[in-house]
Scaffold this active site. Structure first.
Site, short mmCIF file in Angstrom:
data_model
loop_
_atom_site.label_atom_id
_atom_site.label_comp_id
_atom_site.label_asym_id
_atom_site.label_seq_id
_atom_site.Cartn_x
_atom_site.Cartn_y
_atom_site.Cartn_z
N ASP A 39 0.82 -1.23 0.00
CA ASP A 39 0.00 0.00 0.00
C ASP A 39 0.85 1.26 0.00
O ASP A 39 0.38 2.32 0.41
CB ASP A 39 -0.94 0.01 1.21
CG ASP A 39 -0.21 -0.16 2.53
OD1 ASP A 39 1.04 -0.27 2.53
OD2 ASP A 39 -0.88 -0.18 3.57
N LYS B 5 5.29 5.07 17.03
CA LYS B 5 4.32 6.16 17.13
C LYS B 5 4.48 7.03 18.38
O LYS B 5 3.68 6.96 19.31
CB LYS B 5 2.91 5.57 17.07
CG LYS B 5 2.63 4.89 15.75
CD LYS B 5 1.22 4.36 15.65
CE LYS B 5 1.00 3.70 14.29
NZ LYS B 5 -0.35 3.14 14.14
N ASP C 211 1.74 6.78 1.79
CA ASP C 211 0.98 5.65 2.31
C ASP C 211 -0.46 5.80 1.82
O ASP C 211 -1.14 6.78 2.16
CB ASP C 211 1.04 5.66 3.83
CG ASP C 211 0.20 4.58 4.49
OD1 ASP C 211 -0.56 3.89 3.78
OD2 ASP C 211 0.32 4.41 5.71
#
Length: 360
Positions: free
Chosen positions: A111, A162, A223
Site C-alpha cells: 500500500d 508512534k 501511504d
C-alpha cells in the site's frame, strides 16, 4: 537477479467501502490496479521473480495477473488461511524463494506509492553487509509512524513506535515499508503464528546484535491507506509527480480510459482519471478525482478530490468534495457532500437530501 515478496494480504479497513468488494492493492490507481505500478517498478529495477503474500479476497489476484508473463515477471501466490501479520506473511512464503542463504530478498508493503531507487537499496544492503536493510523516509509530522533513528553510518539504533510527546520524537526518519532481507534471516522468523516485522522481528534482531541498515531516500512517498491519500496518489501518478512505467497513457492533467465517455464541454483537471465505460456528462467539472469503471457523473455535477466507485452515479448538479462513494451507490441531484463523507456500496441518497448551504 534479486527476487521479491509483496505483502498484499491486508483488509484495507481504512479504505472502506472501497475495499468491500476489492482488496486494496487491486483498487484502480491511474487506470490500473495499484499493484500493477508496484510490479512494474520492481521489474524495471531488475526483479524477475515475485511471490505475492495474499489473504483478504485472495482469489482476485491470480485471475488478473496470471503467471506475470505479461509484465515480464514470474509471479507466485501464497494465501494465508488466517492473517499472520507482516512478519508471519514473509515467513509463510519462504518455501517459494529461490535465493541462497546470503542472497538479498526484497520485501514491499502493498500500500505504498514510492519513487524509491530499488537498486540503491539493494546496493546499500550489499556494501554494508547488513542482515536487513530498510528504506527510510523523512516526514514533517512523524507521530503516526514508527521512528527509526540511525547513526552517522546509517546503522539502525532503535525502533520507536508512534511517539506522542515531543521528547519521544528523536528523529524525522520513519520506516517506509520496503526492505532487503538476507535470505537466511527470513528463516529465523517464527512460522505459523502472527508476527509483526515492525514490532517483533526488527526489534528482536536489533536486540540480538544483528546489523540493520537504514537508507534514507526522500523521493516521492505516500501511504495509500486512507481514501484521501489514495485519491491523491492516483492523481500524482497521472500528473507525473509519482513515477510509474505502468500508467496507461501520457502523463498530464487527466487520464481518460479508452471506453469512457466525456462530454465536449465537461472539464477534467488535476490528475483526474475516468475509468473504462464511465460517463462524465455535459457541464460536469471533475478535479483531482478518480471515477471508477462504469460510474456516471450527471450534467452540471462538480466532483473534487473524490473517489466514485464502480457503477456509482452522481446526480445532476450534485457537489462533492473529499467524498468516497461506494460501488453502485446513487447520489441524487443537488446534494452537497463534503470532506470525509463515505457513502456505502449500493446506498441511495435522494435528491436534495444532504446540503451544507441553502437550497435557494
Amino acid at each position: 537477479m534479486t527476487e521479491a515478496i509483496l505483502l498484499v494480504g491486508g483488509k484495507g479497513t481504512r479504505l472502506r467501502p472501497l475495499t468491500v468488494h476489492t482488496p486494496k492493492p487491486m483498487l484502480p490507481a491511474a487506470g490500473v490496479p495499484f499493484l500493477t505500478h508496484q510490479l512494474a517498478r520492481a521489474r524495471a529495477a531488475g526483479v524477475e521473480h515475485i511471490v505475492l503474500a495474499t489473504s483478504y479476497l485472495a482469489e482476485v489476484f491470480e485471475p488478473h495477473f496470471g503467471d506475470g508473463s505479461a509484465l515480464g515477471l514470474h509471479l507466485e501466490y501464497v494465501t494465508e488461511e488466517e492473517p499472520l501479520g507482516t512478519g508471519g506473511a514473509i515467513r509463510n512464503v519462504a518455501s517459494r524463494l529461490r535465493s541462497g542463504p546470503d542472497e538479498p530478498v526484497l520485501v514491499f508493503n502493498g500500500d505504498i506509492l514510492t519513487g524509491l531507487d530499488i537498486g540503491a537499496l539493494v546496493r546499500t544492503h550489499e556494501t554494508s553487509g547488513a542482515d536487513v536493510s530498510l528504506h527510510l523516509t523523512r516526514v514533517t509530522d512523524p507521530r503516526a509512524y514508527g521512528l527509526v533513528p540511525t547513526d552517522g553510518a546509517g546503522r539502525v539504533l532503535a525502533f520507536l513506535e508512534k511517539p506522542q510527546t515531543p521528547e519521544e520524537i528523536v528523529t524525522d526518519q520513519i520506516n517506509a515499508g520496503a526492505y532487503v532481507f538476507r535470505r537466511s534471516v527470513i528463516d529465523t522468523i517464527p512460522a505459523g503464528r502472527v508476527v509483526s516485522v515492525e514490532r517483533e522481528t526488527f526489534p528482536g534482531l536489533l536486540a540480538a546484535g544483528a546489523h540493520l541498515q537504514g537508507m534514507v531516500d526522500s523521493t516521492y512517498w505516500l501511504d495509500l491507506g486512507t481514501p484521501a491519500a489514495f485519491v491523491r496518489g492516483s492523481a500524482d501518478l497521472v500528473l507525473g509527480k509519482a513515477p510509474s512505467p505502468a500508467v496507461p497513457g501520457r502523463c498530464g492533467d487527466r487520464l481518460v480510459l479508452p471506453t469512457a465517455r466525456v462530454a465536449p464541454d465537461a472539464k477534467l483537471a488535476g490528475g483526474t482519471v475516468v475509468g473504462e465505460g464511465a460517463l462524465v456528462a455535459e457541464g460536469a467539472r471533475v478535479f483531482g478525482s478518480t471515477i471508477l469503471p462504469g460510474a456516471v457523473i450527471e450534467p452540471g455535477a462538480v466532483v473534487t478530490d473524490s473517489l466514485i466507485g464502480t457503477r456509482a452515479r452522481v446526480g445532476e448538479r450534485a457537489v462533492l468534495s473529499g467524498a468516497v462513494i461506494g460501488d453502485g451507490a446513487v447520489i441524487g441531484a443537488h446534494n452537497e457532500l463534503r470532506e470525509g463523507v463515505r457513502v456505502w456500496c449500493d446506498a441511495t441518497i435522494p435528491a436534495g437530501a444532504v446540503r451544507f448551504s441553502s437550497d435557494q
